[in-house]
Design a protein around this motif. Structure first.
Motif, PDB file in Angstrom:
ATOM      1  N   ARG A 158     -59.221  -6.780 -27.320  1.00 21.26           N
ATOM      2  CA  ARG A 158     -60.355  -5.889 -27.612  1.00 21.26           C
ATOM      3  C   ARG A 158     -60.155  -5.084 -28.888  1.00 21.26           C
ATOM      4  O   ARG A 158     -61.050  -4.346 -29.312  1.00 21.26           O
ATOM      5  N   ARG A 159     -59.002  -5.196 -29.517  1.00 24.82           N
ATOM      6  CA  ARG A 159     -58.701  -4.338 -30.668  1.00 24.82           C
ATOM      7  C   ARG A 159     -59.394  -4.820 -31.934  1.00 24.82           C
ATOM      8  O   ARG A 159     -59.880  -5.943 -32.005  1.00 24.82           O
ATOM      9  N   ASP A 160     -59.443  -3.934 -32.953  1.00 22.80           N
ATOM     10  CA  ASP A 160     -60.291  -4.204 -34.110  1.00 22.80           C
ATOM     11  C   ASP A 160     -59.747  -5.258 -35.059  1.00 22.80           C
ATOM     12  O   ASP A 160     -60.385  -6.279 -35.305  1.00 22.80           O
ATOM     13  N   PHE A 161     -58.532  -5.046 -35.586  1.00 18.89           N
ATOM     14  CA  PHE A 161     -57.981  -5.941 -36.604  1.00 18.89           C
ATOM     15  C   PHE A 161     -56.623  -6.477 -36.171  1.00 18.89           C
ATOM     16  O   PHE A 161     -55.901  -5.833 -35.408  1.00 18.89           O
ATOM     17  N   THR A 162     -56.289  -7.642 -36.683  1.00 14.81           N
ATOM     18  CA  THR A 162     -55.042  -8.294 -36.272  1.00 14.81           C
ATOM     19  C   THR A 162     -53.831  -7.415 -36.540  1.00 14.81           C
ATOM     20  O   THR A 162     -52.875  -7.414 -35.764  1.00 14.81           O
ATOM     21  N   VAL A 163     -53.861  -6.651 -37.630  1.00 12.05           N
ATOM     22  CA  VAL A 163     -52.709  -5.815 -37.975  1.00 12.05           C
ATOM     23  C   VAL A 163     -52.538  -4.665 -36.991  1.00 12.05           C
ATOM     24  O   VAL A 163     -51.479  -4.025 -36.959  1.00 12.05           O
ATOM     25  N   ASN A 164     -53.582  -4.388 -36.191  1.00 11.00           N
ATOM     26  CA  ASN A 164     -53.505  -3.350 -35.161  1.00 11.00           C
ATOM     27  C   ASN A 164     -53.348  -3.933 -33.761  1.00 11.00           C
ATOM     28  O   ASN A 164     -53.135  -3.179 -32.807  1.00 11.00           O
ATOM     29  N   ALA A 165     -53.475  -5.252 -33.639  1.00  2.00           N
ATOM     30  CA  ALA A 165     -53.368  -5.907 -32.331  1.00  2.00           C
ATOM     31  C   ALA A 165     -51.946  -6.394 -32.105  1.00  2.00           C
ATOM     32  O   ALA A 165     -51.693  -7.563 -31.796  1.00  2.00           O
ATOM     33  N   VAL A 166     -51.016  -5.476 -32.280  1.00  2.00           N
ATOM     34  CA  VAL A 166     -49.596  -5.796 -32.120  1.00  2.00           C
ATOM     35  C   VAL A 166     -48.981  -4.786 -31.151  1.00  2.00           C
ATOM     36  O   VAL A 166     -49.436  -3.649 -31.045  1.00  2.00           O
ATOM     37  N   ALA A 167     -47.933  -5.243 -30.439  1.00  4.64           N
ATOM     38  CA  ALA A 167     -47.268  -4.384 -29.456  1.00  4.64           C
ATOM     39  C   ALA A 167     -45.767  -4.617 -29.535  1.00  4.64           C
ATOM     40  O   ALA A 167     -45.301  -5.651 -30.038  1.00  4.64           O
ATOM     41  N   TYR A 168     -45.014  -3.640 -29.008  1.00  3.09           N
ATOM     42  CA  TYR A 168     -43.554  -3.755 -29.091  1.00  3.09           C
ATOM     43  C   TYR A 168     -42.896  -2.958 -27.979  1.00  3.09           C
ATOM     44  O   TYR A 168     -43.334  -1.847 -27.635  1.00  3.09           O
ATOM     45  N   ASN A 169     -41.855  -3.540 -27.404  1.00  2.00           N
ATOM     46  CA  ASN A 169     -40.887  -2.758 -26.637  1.00  2.00           C
ATOM     47  C   ASN A 169     -39.511  -3.366 -26.829  1.00  2.00           C
ATOM     48  O   ASN A 169     -39.372  -4.482 -27.360  1.00  2.00           O
ATOM     49  N   GLY A 170     -38.478  -2.626 -26.453  1.00  2.00           N
ATOM     50  CA  GLY A 170     -37.109  -3.051 -26.731  1.00  2.00           C
ATOM     51  C   GLY A 170     -36.700  -4.322 -26.015  1.00  2.00           C
ATOM     52  O   GLY A 170     -35.867  -5.074 -26.519  1.00  2.00           O
ATOM     53  N   LYS A 171     -37.286  -4.578 -24.834  1.00  2.00           N
ATOM     54  CA  LYS A 171     -36.908  -5.753 -24.062  1.00  2.00           C
ATOM     55  C   LYS A 171     -37.526  -7.035 -24.599  1.00  2.00           C
ATOM     56  O   LYS A 171     -36.877  -8.075 -24.703  1.00  2.00           O
TER      57      LYS A 171
END
Length: 374
Positions: free
Chosen positions: A113-126
């Motif tokens: 649902r997010r606007d742009f590909t550069v904002n449709a990113v996620a991260y966690n340490g695992k």
């Protein structure tokens, strides 16, 4: 890929994971980390429902800022972190907000649902970086691209049209062709966006390192936000002082001016009244009284956009005197300082310098040293 998260964001993610939930840093904070920048704030997306987040961190440490949309704010050591349940959205009848929000169990559905590909990113340490839409590649290649169909994304929230231009200005990125075309074609939908949101996005755009290029490239979007600028486009000045038409001169002046939002908005609006004041004498174009007409229009524009009153007054004052000659005498300088104040006088000198540079002719450039002399 390893990213170093803020200690508070990392603590929230680890605590939620310990309780059996999924949790990730998402959006702009991850984008900024990938660009080597320090994020201003952090957003966390989680499989936990808001009431579960409250139970984990304690009601005394959580502000229920946006329960309807699945968002709470966790406060750790005085610092706020927005934590939002994975969600999907549907129905955007006002082109601003979803008609309904549905909590989902999937990060993939949330990123969709997010606007742009550069904002449709996620991260966690695992799990490391989660990049389902090529955001990292677009960051590396300097591209702003809508997630999925840009016409759908912009129809959901019309402010995204202006955000595309703003990110292009701020990051110096090119907007992908289909995304740019959709932004231009749907720009009229900006009339459905609140004035405050438009003012905020334009202010960020004007501060961008590529503001001039963006103002020129996305003139249709800018004119949808500020229709009064439209008549300036390709309006020839027919003057030995000016190389460019009124709008290109304006865009270049925004790029040249140093300072903050007051100076940037001054340059955007300083010549907005010129088309109303045009006359020709002996083959030379003139704009008698354009400073006052521009100030009048600037005041109306800023009032409509609900800009802060004190801010608007400074901009309107600078616009009204931006082309006023100042003699090279101590008495004249003191007189002008007294009239508009010492701080605003310094801004006026910078406005004059940028105005001369943006005229782009040898005659105008010969005048740029006057501000330094003053």
């Amino acid at each position: 890929m390893n990213l170093t998260l803020d200690a508070g964001a990392e603590k929230i993610i680890e605590t939620l994971e310990e309780k059996g939930y999924k949790a990730y840093a998402v959006g702009g904070c991850v984008r900024d980390l990938l660009l080597g920048k320090i994020p201003d704030d952090y957003d966390v997306a989680t499989s936990a429902f808001p009431e579960e987040v409250i139970a984990v961190f304690g009601r005394e440490n959580v502000a229920t800022t946006g329960l309807k949309h699945g968002t709470v704010t966790v406060i750790l050591k005085g610092k706020p972190f927005e934590v939002t349940t994975f969600r999907s959205e549907s129905g955007y009848s006002d082109h601003r907000r979803p008609d309904s929000v549905k909590f989902v169990g999937s990060l993939a559905e949330d990123l969709k649902r997010r606007d742009f590909t550069v904002n449709a990113v996620a991260y966690n340490g695992k799990e490391g970086l989660i990049d389902l839409y090529g955001g990292l590649s677009d960051l590396e290649n300097g591209v702003i691209r809508a997630v999925g169909d840009p016409y759908e994304r912009f129809s959901e929230d019309a402010l995204r049209i202006l955000r595309a231009a703003r990110f292009s200005a701020a990051l110096g990125f090119k907007v992908e062709e289909k995304t740019a075309r959709a932004a231009e074609e749907l720009a009229k939908d900006l009339e459905k966006v609140s004035e405050e949101r438009i003012f905020a996005e334009l202010t960020k755009l004007l501060a961008g390192k590529n503001a001039t290029e963006t103002l020129l490239k996305f003139h249709g979007v800018i004119f949808a936000a500020i229709p009064e600028l439209g008549p300036c486009y390709k309006f020839l000045q027919r003057s030995k002082w000016h190389r460019y038409d009124v709008y290109e001169h304006t865009a270049r002046a925004v790029g040249y001016v140093k300072g903050g939002a007051v100076e940037k908005w001054t340059m955007l609006l300083h010549d907005i009244g010129k088309p109303d004041c045009f006359s020709v004498k002996d083959g030379e174009g003139h704009f008698y009284g354009h400073n006052l007409r521009s100030a009048e229009i600037a005041k109306a524009v800023l009032k409509r956009l609900k800009a802060p009153k004190a801010f608007s007054e400074k901009v309107v004052t600078l616009v009204s005197v931006h082309d006023k000659p100042i003699r090279f005498t101590s008495a004249a300088v003191k007189r002008e300082m007294s009239a508009i104040g010492k701080d605003l006088f310094s801004s006026l000198l910078e406005v004059k310098r940028a105005d001369n540079l943006a005229q782009g002719t040898p005659l105008a450039l010969s005048e740029t040293g006057n501000a330094d002399k003053l």
